[in-house]
Motif scaffolding. Sequence first.
Motif, PDB file in Angstrom:
ATOM      1  N   LEU A  61     -22.489   1.117   8.330  1.00 34.46           N
ATOM      2  CA  LEU A  61     -21.518   0.027   8.216  1.00 34.46           C
ATOM      3  C   LEU A  61     -20.133   0.385   8.741  1.00 34.46           C
ATOM      4  O   LEU A  61     -19.308  -0.513   8.953  1.00 34.46           O
ATOM      5  N   ARG A  62     -19.851   1.648   8.919  1.00 35.88           N
ATOM      6  CA  ARG A  62     -18.528   2.042   9.392  1.00 35.88           C
ATOM      7  C   ARG A  62     -18.207   1.346  10.726  1.00 35.88           C
ATOM      8  O   ARG A  62     -19.083   1.171  11.569  1.00 35.88           O
ATOM      9  N   PRO A  63     -16.951   0.866  10.912  1.00 34.26           N
ATOM     10  CA  PRO A  63     -15.739   1.129  10.127  1.00 34.26           C
ATOM     11  C   PRO A  63     -15.511   0.180   8.948  1.00 34.26           C
ATOM     12  O   PRO A  63     -14.424   0.178   8.380  1.00 34.26           O
ATOM     13  N   CYS A  64     -16.506  -0.629   8.598  1.00 37.15           N
ATOM     14  CA  CYS A  64     -16.313  -1.505   7.437  1.00 37.15           C
ATOM     15  C   CYS A  64     -16.293  -0.675   6.158  1.00 37.15           C
ATOM     16  O   CYS A  64     -17.220   0.107   5.917  1.00 37.15           O
ATOM     17  N   PRO A  65     -15.269  -0.816   5.326  1.00 37.69           N
ATOM     18  CA  PRO A  65     -15.261  -0.125   4.030  1.00 37.69           C
ATOM     19  C   PRO A  65     -16.417  -0.607   3.165  1.00 37.69           C
ATOM     20  O   PRO A  65     -16.686  -1.812   3.076  1.00 37.69           O
ATOM     21  N   ALA A  66     -17.105   0.328   2.537  1.00 40.20           N
ATOM     22  CA  ALA A  66     -18.245  -0.047   1.701  1.00 40.20           C
ATOM     23  C   ALA A  66     -18.463   0.997   0.628  1.00 40.20           C
ATOM     24  O   ALA A  66     -18.185   2.182   0.830  1.00 40.20           O
ATOM     25  N   TYR A  67     -18.956   0.533  -0.523  1.00 36.33           N
ATOM     26  CA  TYR A  67     -19.306   1.449  -1.593  1.00 36.33           C
ATOM     27  C   TYR A  67     -20.386   0.832  -2.463  1.00 36.33           C
ATOM     28  O   TYR A  67     -20.641  -0.372  -2.418  1.00 36.33           O
ATOM     29  N   VAL A  68     -21.055   1.689  -3.236  1.00 34.41           N
ATOM     30  CA  VAL A  68     -22.081   1.267  -4.171  1.00 34.41           C
ATOM     31  C   VAL A  68     -21.552   1.483  -5.577  1.00 34.41           C
ATOM     32  O   VAL A  68     -21.031   2.562  -5.899  1.00 34.41           O
ATOM     33  N   ARG A  69     -21.687   0.455  -6.421  1.00 33.04           N
ATOM     34  CA  ARG A  69     -21.235   0.551  -7.810  1.00 33.04           C
ATOM     35  C   ARG A  69     -22.369   0.199  -8.757  1.00 33.04           C
ATOM     36  O   ARG A  69     -23.255  -0.574  -8.414  1.00 33.04           O
ATOM     37  N   ASN A  70     -22.309   0.755  -9.967  1.00 36.14           N
ATOM     38  CA  ASN A  70     -23.225   0.322 -11.012  1.00 36.14           C
ATOM     39  C   ASN A  70     -22.602  -0.844 -11.765  1.00 36.14           C
ATOM     40  O   ASN A  70     -21.522  -1.330 -11.419  1.00 36.14           O
ATOM     41  N   ARG A  71     -23.264  -1.299 -12.809  1.00 30.73           N
ATOM     42  CA  ARG A  71     -22.803  -2.515 -13.476  1.00 30.73           C
ATOM     43  C   ARG A  71     -21.479  -2.342 -14.208  1.00 30.73           C
ATOM     44  O   ARG A  71     -20.787  -3.319 -14.484  1.00 30.73           O
ATOM     45  N   THR A  72     -21.105  -1.095 -14.538  1.00 34.41           N
ATOM     46  CA  THR A  72     -19.819  -0.859 -15.184  1.00 34.41           C
ATOM     47  C   THR A  72     -18.738  -0.498 -14.173  1.00 34.41           C
ATOM     48  O   THR A  72     -17.654  -0.058 -14.545  1.00 34.41           O
ATOM     49  N   ASN A  73     -19.027  -0.675 -12.871  1.00 37.64           N
ATOM     50  CA  ASN A  73     -18.077  -0.508 -11.775  1.00 37.64           C
ATOM     51  C   ASN A  73     -17.749   0.942 -11.437  1.00 37.64           C
ATOM     52  O   ASN A  73     -16.730   1.213 -10.792  1.00 37.64           O
ATOM     53  N   ASP A  74     -18.592   1.886 -11.869  1.00 38.64           N
ATOM     54  CA  ASP A  74     -18.461   3.251 -11.374  1.00 38.64           C
ATOM     55  C   ASP A  74     -18.877   3.279  -9.909  1.00 38.64           C
ATOM     56  O   ASP A  74     -19.911   2.695  -9.540  1.00 38.64           O
TER      57      ASP A  74
END
Length: 283
Positions: free
Chosen positions: A122-135
Amino acid sequence: MTADPASARNVLGEFLRARRARLQPTDLGLPQGTGNRRTPGLRREELAALSGVSVDYYTRLEQGKEHHPSGPVLTALARALRLDEDARDHLFDLADQLAGRAPRRRVDNTVRPGIRQILDTLRPCPAYVRNRTNDILAANPEGLALLAGIAEWPPERRNTTRYLFLHPTARTLYPDWTHAARMSVAQLRAASRGDNDDAALTALLEELTAASPEFAELWEHHDVRHRRTERKTLNHPVVGTLTLMYESLDVGPDGTRLGVYQAVPGTPDHEAMTLLSLAASAA
């Protein structure tokens, strides 16, 4: 106003009381009546009448003494309380938890290799994976760089709700910080689904309640929202102001999701995003 973390409490009753307090009789076509109203919002008997249930039944439900509200009763309560789709779903989730109908949650913070590859693709698009509590469970360099300063924290502290309320840079990164904070708390409330047994959620709520009166107050509002897409404007300390389209996609069990920020190629926002990527790569 203070907020208590999720615990062995009547979370369904708390939700009903909070949402009942937000409605005035005149909102629903009822007479205001005479004299001072000691109850903020609707009285129990008013909501019971609007829902077609007895006052005694509704009172027991709100007090946690009735554990098996039926679907039609919940539908009638949602209609009377004027709940939107997200809040209505949350009401049913809370009732399922209360009645023991909810499936046992499977906590799995593992990010599959294929998802990590997607983050890089996906770069250069900022991306991240989070769990349900937003970690934040995984991120590409741009994903961390977009949340300016979050990389200063150790990986186990990187949580987007914690960042909003406890990291000083967040106050300037989000030009409308109040909206961002309100939406983050509403999403966290929706993700909690009244779960009394999630130790990670309980610890996060205890930390944020103690450290941030603003979080404590927003948590007591019982707003509920599932954020799937949103246009976000950020005042980034490295690349300046940019507006990106945010998309949230489910990629795993129990609320694990991929968040991606995009901009149309050839626009100033895309150029700023590319500069962010270059700065992240050089860091």
